[in-house]
Design a protein around this motif. Structure first.
Motif, PDB file in Angstrom:
ATOM      1  N   ASN A 201      58.781 101.454  21.529  1.00 54.85           N
ATOM      2  CA  ASN A 201      59.026 102.743  20.883  1.00 54.85           C
ATOM      3  C   ASN A 201      57.748 103.488  20.504  1.00 54.85           C
TER       4      ASN A 201
ATOM      5  N   THR B  29      68.357  99.306  25.977  1.00 56.33           N
ATOM      6  CA  THR B  29      67.949 100.700  26.097  1.00 56.33           C
ATOM      7  C   THR B  29      69.172 101.519  26.474  1.00 56.33           C
ATOM      8  N   THR B  30      69.342 102.640  25.772  1.00 55.92           N
ATOM      9  CA  THR B  30      70.440 103.555  26.077  1.00 55.92           C
ATOM     10  C   THR B  30      69.896 104.969  26.092  1.00 55.92           C
TER      11      THR B  30
ATOM     12  N   LYS C 167      65.785 108.542  25.776  1.00 58.18           N
ATOM     13  CA  LYS C 167      66.164 107.125  25.809  1.00 58.18           C
ATOM     14  C   LYS C 167      65.722 106.457  24.514  1.00 58.18           C
ATOM     15  N   GLU C 168      66.518 105.508  24.069  1.00 56.57           N
ATOM     16  CA  GLU C 168      66.210 104.752  22.862  1.00 56.57           C
ATOM     17  C   GLU C 168      66.247 103.260  23.175  1.00 56.57           C
ATOM     18  N   THR C 169      65.338 102.530  22.579  1.00 53.45           N
ATOM     19  CA  THR C 169      65.358 101.076  22.681  1.00 53.45           C
ATOM     20  C   THR C 169      65.727 100.522  21.312  1.00 53.45           C
TER      21      THR C 169
ATOM     22  N   THR D  72      60.437  95.805  20.310  1.00 49.93           N
ATOM     23  CA  THR D  72      61.029  97.126  20.071  1.00 49.93           C
ATOM     24  C   THR D  72      59.977  98.088  19.537  1.00 49.93           C
TER      25      THR D  72
ATOM     26  N   ARG E  12      72.074 102.733  30.511  1.00 52.66           N
ATOM     27  CA  ARG E  12      71.988 101.655  29.526  1.00 52.66           C
ATOM     28  C   ARG E  12      71.545 100.406  30.262  1.00 52.66           C
TER      29      ARG E  12
ATOM     30  N   PRO F 177      57.819 106.355  23.484  1.00 51.35           N
ATOM     31  CA  PRO F 177      59.235 106.533  23.841  1.00 51.35           C
ATOM     32  C   PRO F 177      59.402 107.364  25.113  1.00 51.35           C
TER      33      PRO F 177
ATOM     34  N   THR G 114      67.174  94.650  28.280  1.00 48.72           N
ATOM     35  CA  THR G 114      65.825  94.190  28.597  1.00 48.72           C
ATOM     36  C   THR G 114      65.703  92.698  28.340  1.00 48.72           C
TER      37      THR G 114
END
Length: 97
Positions: A23, A47-48, A30-32, A19, A57, A26, A60
């Motif tokens: 990140n 991921t979303t 999107k966020e992990t 993560t 979404r 980035p 991973t």
């Protein structure tokens, strides 16, 4: 520390590390995130976010600890999580693909 506690610690460290790596660079919108469910022994890297005005979404990595073994349910890492589990000292007979 018993085997299951050791395996929980290993998977949490690996997923937290992944993560952090993801990140560092980035992707816009999107966020992990990492998800730990120690009670049921489910561990995920997800991921979303948004892409072209659509919700996205994806999973991973999804690993379960079941019957004293790592069950790799989903693995989209370039080199695979199995390599890192082996390097962490997990015997190959304790990894189910």
């Amino acid at each position: 520390m018993d085997k299951i506690d050791k395996y929980r610690q290993i998977i949490k460290q690996l997923l937290s590390y992944y993560t952090e790596l993801i990140n560092r660079h980035p992707k816009p919108e999107k966020e992990t995130e990492v998800v730990f469910d120690e009670e049921r022994d489910h561990y995920m890297l997800i991921t979303t976010g948004w892409s072209d005005r659509r919700r996205v979404r994806g999973t991973t990595v999804y690993v379960r600890i079941r019957n004293g073994k790592f069950w790799i349910e989903e693995d989209w890492l370039e080199n695979g999580i199995t390599t890192d589990l082996l390097e962490a000292g997990v015997p190959k007979e304790d990894i189910v693909l």
